[in-house]
Design an enzyme around this catalytic site. Structure first.
Site, PDB file in Angstrom:
ATOM      1  N   ASP A 107       0.796  -1.112   0.020  1.00 22.41           N
ATOM      2  CA  ASP A 107       0.164   0.030   0.028  1.00 22.41           C
ATOM      3  C   ASP A 107       0.726   1.394   0.008  1.00 22.41           C
ATOM      4  OD1 ASP A 107      -2.304  -1.558   0.152  1.00 22.41           O
ATOM      5  OD2 ASP A 107      -2.544  -1.237   2.174  1.00 22.41           O
ATOM      6  N   GLN A 127       3.744   2.133  -1.150  1.00 24.42           N
ATOM      7  CA  GLN A 127       4.258   2.251  -2.297  1.00 24.42           C
ATOM      8  C   GLN A 127       2.987   2.520  -3.656  1.00 24.42           C
ATOM      9  OE1 GLN A 127       6.891  -1.046  -3.578  1.00 24.42           O
ATOM     10  NE2 GLN A 127       7.536  -1.359  -1.556  1.00 24.42           N
ATOM     11  N   HIS A 162      -6.319  -3.921  -3.676  1.00 20.84           N
ATOM     12  CA  HIS A 162      -6.977  -3.448  -2.601  1.00 20.84           C
ATOM     13  C   HIS A 162      -7.087  -1.776  -2.871  1.00 20.84           C
ATOM     14  CE1 HIS A 162      -7.726  -2.118   1.720  1.00 20.84           C
ATOM     15  NE2 HIS A 162      -6.552  -1.721   1.918  1.00 20.84           N
ATOM     16  N   GLY A 190      -2.071 -14.595   0.020  1.00 25.29           N
ATOM     17  CA  GLY A 190      -1.622 -14.863  -1.383  1.00 25.29           C
ATOM     18  C   GLY A 190      -1.554 -16.465  -1.681  1.00 25.29           C
ATOM     19  N   SER A 222      -0.306  -7.080   5.434  1.00 28.45           N
ATOM     20  CA  SER A 222       0.117  -6.086   4.773  1.00 28.45           C
ATOM     21  C   SER A 222       0.440  -5.028   5.947  1.00 28.45           C
ATOM     22  CB  SER A 222      -1.053  -5.112   3.997  1.00 28.45           C
ATOM     23  OG  SER A 222      -2.036  -4.743   4.801  1.00 28.45           O
TER      24      SER A 222
END
Length: 494
Positions: free
Chosen positions: A108, A110, A132, A158, A414
């Site tokens: 996120d 980045q 997302h 994932g 994340s």
């Protein structure tokens, strides 16, 4: 940039929050065909990036990976993930201009930099994909008007996306089209084809919105999915050690207990999880969970309020700008907790013992699931979204704790989820430690109720059962699990 959600009027906000429809399998009759013959380029090759790419390639799509030149030159892990699996890997400048669909699967924090870098390279009329919507909703990223913007968000880590695909199934997936970016009206066709490419259509897809996905996802991961597991592990371990329970046993009961009790949750909801307890233990767990709900409701509601208002996102982004000083500090503190450092042993705990000696864990799961669900639905998020972001994902996160304790959980989720987890756990842990744990004993965590009579008051038991079974999360859960069972039957039969 400004928060996209804040630019919407109240009617638009409620409309976006309330978007969630379980899609019929027939809506995916052409599967991934819409993207066949087109060029799919994934930016980033971590867990989601690699595993979605593997599935899409196996579904007949043309997939390549665009990485920063430095990642290629230094042969970083993302480069190895892609190249060792036989994918074409090249720089942004080489691959992005060829792409019909560019999928941004970087972390996120980045996203803004990545999107600002790749957008000028994208050809006219191409599509930008996310898994997302934080960059769109919370950071307010403005995308070129000729580009279509879609989202396909698998509701699991994932690795599970790949494993379920290999089993001939998939994982439940939210799909959405950004209303500001669908110039050719093909967004839903692209999103459905991408979802089918990952196998998500076999488990069931929810037609959602960027707003609904982001707000519900943030709430779930901060509270019941991660924060409650972290706070519960810390305070329950402390309680058992203080009362003389062997450290190896206490640690193992928690590390593997969350996975065991939530596995029951996966198959039959809170009702089935509670039914795994004896009648006296069920009543005890119910009473404890009611006390926990009263104690923790303000904290759950505060997190939901801060997510809706954008306060959470602005706070986290300020930490990004400060080199993640808070995130990294909290990560280090978590690694130093007693639970994270309990001594390993070859001790084996029978499956039923996790329920019998983990009554408080069951109570925490019930309280956390219901509180998160209630906070979300009270804020305009519909039942389907709230279910997937609370009860459904919990067994998947508990599985990461079973692998390597809280460290693994915080590695797999994340950075956004990890930051929110710490915000919640940093308040929940002392709250439970001071206001709740002194009121309980090891009969509910560590030792069990012992050899007591199973006799209970019939009226009380009936009341408890009815309260558990009549919660809205149980109604929608039964419906959605039924859809998934039907989907799996069709997938396996096909």
């Amino acid at each position: 940039m400004s928060n996209y959600f804040d630019t919407l009027n109240l009617r638009e906000q409620l409309d976006q929050l309330g978007r969630c429809r379980f899609m019929d399998r027939e809506e995916f009759s052409t599967e991934a065909d819409y993207l066949k013959g087109k060029r799919v380029v994934i930016v980033g090759c971590g867990a989601q990036g690699l595993n979605q790419g593997l599935n899409m390639r196996d579904s007949g799509l043309n997939v390549a990976y665009a990485l920063r030149q430095a990642a290629i030159d230094e042969q970083r892990q993302s480069f190895k993930n892609a190249s060792e699996n036989g994918f074409e890997v090249a720089s942004y400048e080489k691959l992005i201009p060829q792409a019909d669909l560019v999928i941004n699967l970087t972390p996120d924090k980045q996203h803004t930099n990545v999107v600002e870098t790749v957008m000028p390279l994208m050809k006219e009329g191409a599509t930008l994909g996310y898994s997302h919507g934080f960059n769109i909703v919370e950071e307010g990223m403005k995308i070129r008007k000729d580009l279509t913007v879609v989202m396909v968000a698998p509701k699991c880590p994932g690795t599970e996306v790949r494993e379920e695909y290999k089993r001939g199934f998939g994982v439940p997936t939210l799909i959405a089209v950004h209303p500001e970016n669908d110039p050719k009206g093909e967004g839903w066709d692209i999103a459905k084809a991408w979802a089918a490419g990952t196998g998500g259509h076999r488990a069931g897809c929810l037609e959602s919105s960027f707003v609904a996905e982001v707000k519900s996802d943030l709430m779930g991961e901060q509270t019941i999915l991660c924060g409650m597991l972290q706070a519960g592990s810390i305070v329950c371990y402390e309680k058992m050690i203080a009362d003389g329970i062997d450290a190896s046993y206490a640690g193992k009961l928690l590390q593997f207990g969350w996975e065991t009790v939530t596995e029951a949750l996966k198959f039959g909801g809170v009702t089935h999880m509670m039914d795994r307890l004896s009648n006296p233990a069920k009543i005890k767990a119910f009473d404890l969970s009611e006390e926990l709900k009263d104690l923790m409701r303000p904290l759950y509601n505060k997190h939901m309020d801060d997510i809706i208002s954008g306060h959470f996102s602005s706070t986290m982004m300020a930490d990004w700008a400060n080199d993640d000083v808070n995130l990294l500090g909290w990560r280090e503190e978590t690694g130093e907790t007693a639970f994270e450092n309990y001594p390993d042993s070859s001790l084996e705990i029978p499956e039923q013992e996790y329920f019998d000696n983990g009554i408080l864990m069951v109570a925490m799961v019930r309280a956390g699931v219901e509180l998160a669900f209630e906070a979300m639905t009270a804020s305009g998020i519909v039942d389907e979204s709230a279910y997937y972001e609370s009860l459904h994902e919990l067994p998947l996160i508990a599985n990461t704790v079973a692998r390597k304790r809280l460290y693994e959980m915080n590695v797999v989720i994340s950075d956004t989820a990890e930051y929110g987890n710490y915000l919640f756990a940093n308040v929940a842990t002392p709250l439970l430690r001071e206001k709740f744990m002194p009121l309980v004993d090891t009969d509910v965590i560590g030792r069990g109720l012992g050899a007591i009579s199973n006799q209970v008051d019939n009226a009380k038991l009936i009341e408890v059962n009815e309260t558990i079974r009549n919660h809205p999360v149980e109604y929608i859960g039964e419906e959605l699990r039924g859809y998934m069972t039907d989907m799996k039957t069709i997938a396996v039969g096909g």
